[in-house]
Design a protein around this motif. Structure first.
Motif, PDB file in Angstrom:
ATOM      1  N   CYS A  83       0.851  -1.192   0.000  1.00  0.00           N
ATOM      2  CA  CYS A  83       0.000   0.000   0.000  1.00  0.00           C
ATOM      3  C   CYS A  83       0.886   1.241   0.000  1.00  0.00           C
ATOM      4  O   CYS A  83       1.769   1.379   0.841  1.00  0.00           O
ATOM      5  CB  CYS A  83      -0.924   0.009   1.208  1.00  0.00           C
ATOM      6  N   CYS A  86      -0.152   3.569   3.499  1.00  0.00           N
ATOM      7  CA  CYS A  86       0.225   3.160   4.860  1.00  0.00           C
ATOM      8  C   CYS A  86       1.494   2.296   4.869  1.00  0.00           C
ATOM      9  O   CYS A  86       2.053   2.050   5.935  1.00  0.00           O
ATOM     10  CB  CYS A  86      -0.921   2.421   5.543  1.00  0.00           C
ATOM     11  N   ARG A  88       1.821  -0.822   4.324  1.00  0.00           N
ATOM     12  CA  ARG A  88       1.668  -2.225   4.685  1.00  0.00           C
ATOM     13  C   ARG A  88       1.877  -3.118   3.466  1.00  0.00           C
ATOM     14  O   ARG A  88       1.573  -2.736   2.340  1.00  0.00           O
ATOM     15  CB  ARG A  88       0.284  -2.474   5.288  1.00  0.00           C
ATOM     16  N   CYS A 123      -4.591   0.020  -0.108  1.00  0.00           N
ATOM     17  CA  CYS A 123      -5.250  -1.098   0.558  1.00  0.00           C
ATOM     18  C   CYS A 123      -6.707  -0.718   0.863  1.00  0.00           C
ATOM     19  O   CYS A 123      -7.112   0.435   0.691  1.00  0.00           O
ATOM     20  CB  CYS A 123      -4.494  -1.499   1.827  1.00  0.00           C
ATOM     21  N   CYS A 126      -7.100   2.168   3.366  1.00  0.00           N
ATOM     22  CA  CYS A 126      -6.674   3.482   2.875  1.00  0.00           C
ATOM     23  C   CYS A 126      -7.578   4.014   1.760  1.00  0.00           C
ATOM     24  O   CYS A 126      -7.507   5.198   1.429  1.00  0.00           O
ATOM     25  CB  CYS A 126      -5.230   3.422   2.416  1.00  0.00           C
TER      26      CYS A 126
HETATM   27 ZN    ZN Z   1      -3.006   1.217   3.300  1.00  0.00          ZN
END
Ligand code: ZN
Ligand code: MN
Length: 142
Positions: A83, A86, A88, A123, A126
């Motif tokens: 992502c 963020c 991740r 993601c 988000c």
């Molecule tokens: Zn994210």
């Protein structure tokens, strides 16, 4: 405790933390977790052991250009999604396309052992503008 025993214990604790998560953590995150078990361990020791485990082929480093290294205890080839908001990293349940290796080998004459693929985007969390991750980013907390 002997020095050798201590070193083995440190290495096993680090591997244990990594095996216990699917979040592809950074060295710093692993360090914070391992400290619960071995309070006097140093960040340098964590880094050193991660290098060692990687050389032994026990773990994999996700070290694509321009990104913070993340680690994975799953060394079977698989694709990832990262992502861009963020940061991740998620495992993808997408079959690895071996034909791509043959294709590239045929076109270039290179001996291809494998390929790594990382998809990028937002993601699920988000994609919601009111998500905690978006809010944290907005507040400059990440
Ligand atoms: Zn994210
Ligand atoms: Mn993975």
């Amino acid at each position: 405790m002997s020095a050798v025993h201590r070193k083995t214990k440190q290495k096993e604790a680090i591997l244990g933390v990594l095996k216990g998560t699917t979040s592809h953590p950074t060295a710093d995150w692993i360090y914070e977790q391992v400290r619960c078990e071995i309070p006097n361990i140093s960040l340098g020791t964590v880094y050193r052991n991660l290098r060692l485990l990687q050389r032994e082929g026990v773990i994999m480093e996700l070290d694509l250009a321009g990104t913070l290294s993340r680690f994975d205890a799953n060394i079977h080839n698989h694709y990832h999604f990262r992502c861009e908001q963020c940061g991740r990293v998620f495992d993808l349940d997408e079959p690895v396309d071996k034909a791509m290796d043959d294709n590239v080998a045929q076109k270039t004459g290179f001996k291809v052992t494998h390929h790594r693929l990382e998809f990028r985007g937002l993601c699920i969390d988000c994609q919601r503008s009111d998500s905690p991750e978006s809010l944290k980013k907005y507040l400059g907390l990440t």
